[in-house]
Design a protein around this motif. Structure first.
Motif, PDB file in Angstrom:
ATOM      1  N   ASP A   1       7.628  20.144  29.001  1.00 15.90           N
ATOM      2  CA  ASP A   1       6.874  20.094  30.259  1.00 15.90           C
ATOM      3  C   ASP A   1       6.272  21.445  30.593  1.00 15.90           C
ATOM      4  OD1 ASP A   1       7.045  17.446  31.451  1.00 15.90           O
ATOM      5  OD2 ASP A   1       9.218  17.790  31.431  1.00 15.90           O
TER       6      ASP A   1
ATOM      7  N   TYR B   1       4.663  23.707  33.625  1.00 18.93           N
ATOM      8  CA  TYR B   1       4.503  23.794  35.078  1.00 18.93           C
ATOM      9  C   TYR B   1       3.166  24.453  35.342  1.00 18.93           C
ATOM     10  CZ  TYR B   1       5.505  24.730  39.981  1.00 18.93           C
ATOM     11  OH  TYR B   1       5.447  24.765  41.349  1.00 18.93           O
ATOM     12  N   ASN B   2       2.312  23.762  36.078  1.00 22.93           N
ATOM     13  CA  ASN B   2       0.943  24.206  36.374  1.00 22.93           C
ATOM     14  C   ASN B   2       0.032  24.115  35.150  1.00 22.93           C
ATOM     15  OD1 ASN B   2      -1.127  25.126  38.076  1.00 22.93           O
ATOM     16  ND2 ASN B   2      -0.872  27.237  37.366  1.00 22.93           N
ATOM     17  N   LYS B   3       0.375  23.263  34.173  1.00 26.86           N
ATOM     18  CA  LYS B   3      -0.542  22.998  33.058  1.00 26.86           C
ATOM     19  C   LYS B   3      -0.151  21.687  32.396  1.00 26.86           C
ATOM     20  CE  LYS B   3      -2.856  25.378  29.303  1.00 26.86           C
ATOM     21  NZ  LYS B   3      -2.872  26.623  28.541  1.00 26.86           N
ATOM     22  N   LYS B   4      -1.161  20.879  32.132  1.00 20.12           N
ATOM     23  CA  LYS B   4      -0.890  19.634  31.435  1.00 20.12           C
ATOM     24  C   LYS B   4      -0.976  19.906  29.937  1.00 20.12           C
ATOM     25  CE  LYS B   4      -1.713  14.730  32.116  1.00 20.12           C
ATOM     26  NZ  LYS B   4      -0.326  14.471  31.724  1.00 20.12           N
TER      27      LYS B   4
ATOM     28  N   GLN C   1      -0.221  16.099  23.666  1.00 20.05           N
ATOM     29  CA  GLN C   1       0.893  15.581  22.889  1.00 20.05           C
ATOM     30  C   GLN C   1       1.088  16.345  21.565  1.00 20.05           C
ATOM     31  OE1 GLN C   1       2.998  13.605  24.212  1.00 20.05           O
ATOM     32  NE2 GLN C   1       4.298  13.390  22.405  1.00 20.05           N
TER      33      GLN C   1
ATOM     34  N   LYS D   1       2.831  19.520  22.088  1.00 27.01           N
ATOM     35  CA  LYS D   1       4.251  19.299  22.399  1.00 27.01           C
ATOM     36  C   LYS D   1       5.042  19.094  21.111  1.00 27.01           C
ATOM     37  CE  LYS D   1       3.754  17.096  26.943  1.00 27.01           C
ATOM     38  NZ  LYS D   1       4.099  15.914  27.747  1.00 27.01           N
TER      39      LYS D   1
END
Lengths: 124, 464
Positions: free
Chosen positions: B116, B118-121, B124, B127
């Motif tokens: 995850d 935080y403040n960024k998408k 996939q 990841k």
């Protein structure tokens, strides 16, 4: 109003009243409501109580039969005693009636289980 | 040696992105409740822009207890590694002592890894690559639903709204241990509450207050301005036995005006008791009284309550009143008294707070806590505005902003001296925040009133 609460209330808020304790109870409706027994909570309350006043209140509302006249030694571990105290403190409730100041006779009404301890402006 | 490592475990807290000013106060209160203190060092480094905080707890059990009761903590992780880059994170991961991590990497342990930002998408493929780069030898099977171990790779890209950098400012890898009480807030939401009023406290803040008051099973809690009892619901949720008082007879007897817009009349069973019943907490109900909380000798014995938790009326949505006569020599005949509604006079905010502190100094047990809201006009606020009492120690003082100029501060105090049973009315306020204008005046006037040119007659009318 539970008898635990009654045990803690005074009418000393009235101008000129010295002790205002214990308040008399004239009840027209008394209920017994089931409350889970928690020996820890009851034990914590015992030292804060005025036991003779509790006995008198139980008598006033007709539920004194089971209640011991005195606090037993080592009550924390005496489940039988704690259960009796629990019943009188938390399960017996005054639903309708009056609390009466022992000195002035001033009545505080209890309606729908909620005591009204408000004074009029000339009593404070 | 190994014992010392084991008793100094590192954990990662992930906070919700709200009420940031309350985070360390709640954490400290809960740690204290469960008999431990946090290292000052741990708290000093908290950057409130980041939802992440590294802390040390003596045991996993203790960490779970503390985080599991918090309303501001989203999740608790056992921190395996952290760094300001992936190089640092992975280097530290590689050097973890095998005995600490091996049990969770075994063949019979199912697992999943969640990434995850935080403040960024994150996309996939990124990841997956980041997971594959981890220098850990997972021998068990991947299982997305209810695995034995859930691992989280968490990245911090600055506070929400900022332009995120290409690479995160910080990365963390940890094993999930517990979630806080965030889901409870929905369960206790005011929309679904039977009995609410104009100033009912939201469920999350109510639980926060109960945490600040260190309410726990078998404790006795009192709210002298109980209203619809929202604070008591939270306290009962934590196992506290609850009692309250309010001057408003009509409200407590469900005869006042309803607060829901689509409701004409209050139902006869709208009560604090019904609210507790709704959540299966009626066994924690002691009593609610119609009483004037400025009259303290109502109570026989001092040191009665374990906590006093309250939201006093600020005079905005609910007026602040006490019983009294406006002229000195008032007298009521017997006829007057029949069905008489006692005269109420305005209760100055600074007097409310002084009375509250005096009440707490007397009726709290030793080490019992007083938790209350203090409304402020931000440009005028100074620390000296907070009332003090020689028997009460200030524990924390946190701000919740309401508008650009108005806030309320959650003040927590602890009783430190044992009273002798006498009157101890020694509360004082170094600088009265409401001296030149009531909070209501400050609240409604866009520009602050200048002294001497008062238009108080107008304000008075609206107050009545």
């Amino acid at each position: 109003m539970k008898l635990l609460t009654h045990n803690m209330l005074t009418s000393k808020i009235i101008k000129g009243v010295q002790q205002g304790y214990p308040l008399g109870i004239t009840a027209t409706k008394v209920d017994v409501k089931e409350v889970d027994f928690n020996p820890d909570f009851v034990s914590r309350m015992i030292p804060k109580l005025d036991w003779p006043a509790l006995c008198k209140a139980a008598e006033d509302v007709g539920h004194s039969a089971e209640l011991p006249k005195e606090v037993v030694p080592e009550y924390e571990t005496n489940e039988e005693f704690l259960k009796k105290a629990h019943h009188v403190l938390l399960q017996v409730e005054v639903i309708e009636g009056n609390l009466v100041c022992p000195e002035s006779g001033r009545k505080f009404p209890v309606n729908n289980g909620i005591p009204n301890m408000l004074l009029n402006e000339d009593e404070v | 040696m190994s014992a010392s490592i084991k008793t100094c475990q590192k954990y990662l807290l992930q906070f919700a992105n709200e009420h940031v000013d309350f985070r360390t106060a709640e954490l400290t209160a809960l740690a204290n409740l469960y008999g431990t203190t946090l290292k000052e060092d741990n708290l000093l480094h908290h950057n409130i822009k980041s939802p992440f905080l590294e802390v040390e707890f003596a045991s996993e059990h203790l960490a779970k207890k503390i985080a599991g009761r918090s309303v501001l903590i989203k999740s608790l992780y056992e921190l395996w590694s952290s760094g300001s880059s992936y190089e640092e994170l992975n280097r530290k991961l590689k050097h973890l002592p095998a005995y600490l991590i091996a049990p969770y990497l075994k063949q019979d342990q199912t697992f999943r890894i969640q990434v995850d930002g935080y403040n960024k998408k994150l996309v996939q493929t990124d990841k997956v690559r980041k997971i594959e780069d981890l220098p850990l030898d997972f021998k068990g099977k991947v299982q997305l639903k209810e695995p034995d171990n859930s691992f989280h790779l968490l990245e911090y890209y600055g506070s929400v709204g900022e332009q995120p950098p290409d690479n995160p400012y910080a990365v963390y890898f940890g094993r999930w241990l517990a979630d806080g009480q965030r889901d409870r807030i929905g369960q206790y939401h005011l929309q679904k509450r039977h009995f609410i009023g104009n100033t009912s406290m939201d469920a999350g803040l109510s639980m926060l207050m109960s945490n600040m008051g260190q309410v726990q099973r078998s404790r006795l809690v009192f709210d002298p301005f109980v209203g619809t009892g929202s604070l008591l619901v939270a306290c009962a949720h934590h196992g506290g036995y609850v009692a309250g008082a309010d001057i408003d007879y009509l409200l407590l007897h469900a005869k006042g005006k309803p607060s829901r817009h689509n409701q004409k009349k209050r139902a006869s069973d709208e009560s604090v008791r019904a609210n507790l019943q709704q959540y299966g907490l009626s066994q924690y109900y002691i009593d609610i009284l119609v009483a004037d909380s400025s009259k303290q000798s109502l109570w026989r014995t001092s040191q009665l309550f374990d906590a006093i938790i309250t939201d006093p009326p600020y005079g905005i949505r609910e007026g602040a009143k006490k019983i009294g006569a406006e002229n000195e020599d008032c007298y009521l005949t017997e006829e007057d008294k029949d069905g008489h509604v006692p005269q109420r006079i305005n209760y100055q905010l600074s007097d409310i707070f002084k009375d509250l502190l005096n009440f707490a100094a007397k009726y709290l047990r030793q080490n019992g806590r007083l938790v209350y809201w203090f409304p402020v006009y931000i440009p005028d606020y100074r620390e000296e505005n907070i009332p003090t009492h020689p028997y009460l120690k200030l524990v924390s003082n946190c701000e919740q902003r309401l508008t650009a100029k108005v806030a309320r501060r959650l003040v927590t105090m602890e009783k430190i001296m044992n009273d002798t049973g006498g009157e101890i009315n020694e509360a004082s306020i170094a600088i009265d925040h409401y001296e030149d204008a009531s909070f209501r005046q400050k609240y409604f006037q866009p520009n602050r009133p200048t002294p001497n040119t008062s238009n108080s007659s107008l304000i008075r009318k609206t107050e009545k």
